[in-house]
Design a protein around this motif. Sequence first.
Motif, short mmCIF file in Angstrom:
data_model
loop_
_atom_site.label_atom_id
_atom_site.label_comp_id
_atom_site.label_asym_id
_atom_site.label_seq_id
_atom_site.Cartn_x
_atom_site.Cartn_y
_atom_site.Cartn_z
N ALA A 150 22.48 48.15 8.89
CA ALA A 150 22.11 48.97 7.61
C ALA A 150 22.26 50.23 7.39
CB ALA A 150 20.57 48.40 7.34
N GLY A 151 22.93 50.62 6.52
CA GLY A 151 23.08 51.78 6.11
C GLY A 151 24.64 52.52 6.69
N GLN A 152 25.38 51.75 7.52
CA GLN A 152 26.51 52.27 8.32
C GLN A 152 27.66 51.44 7.71
OE1 GLN A 152 26.19 54.42 10.73
NE2 GLN A 152 24.26 54.51 10.27
#
Length: 226
Positions: free
Chosen positions: A77-79
């Motif tokens: 998540a978030g990458q």
Amino acid sequence: IDPSVNVFKGYDMKKGVPIRDPEYSTRMDHLAKGICPSAMGYHNQGHDSIDKKRELVMLGTNMICMDWEPFMLPYRAGQFFVGATLNMYATPGNNGNMGQVKAYDVKTSKFKWVKDEKFSVWGGTTSTAGDLVFYGTLDGLIKAVDADNGKTLWEFKLPSGVIGHPVTYEHKGKQYVAIYYGVGGWPGVGLVFDLTDPTAGLGAVGAFKELQQYTKMGGGVMVFSL
């Protein structure tokens, strides 16, 4: 279609879709080289403008190709979730230029004129009734070119590169041209981070490694009166 684009072999006119060339497709267990255009796309997201008098569409384009090697990547998540190593470079045969502004005739599917730019033209174009086309460049210039032939008539150096498109408006009887400046997105990766690996930033560092010699980060808006 632009002659540099090789990801399609033609069009299925009945279905209304392009026919992909598997040699230049992106899939697992296939190191594809010389894919044109790159993952940035041929056109990107800039706004086009229409010259009603000449019946031309003024386009800003990416002239960048790539090599694409996929690999398995777990989701975090978030990458970034791409799962591929990208090497991007100027379209071969274009003298190292990575961008163009083109006057496209939709009636003939031909370009009336083409103007090369060193870097991708990420911002859009604005056509005026005064026979001008305005656009900005990643190396920090706003330009006005002749709508008939693309010849540069005026340019001004901005504090940072441009990924936005110019606008024109009138106030109290005077015409103005305004433009946002500030490098961002893929081209800005190499300016923000101290990266040297050409595949870093999903290939942005390799593609735009020279950009830091021409401009810097920053953002604002500049307005000119005519």
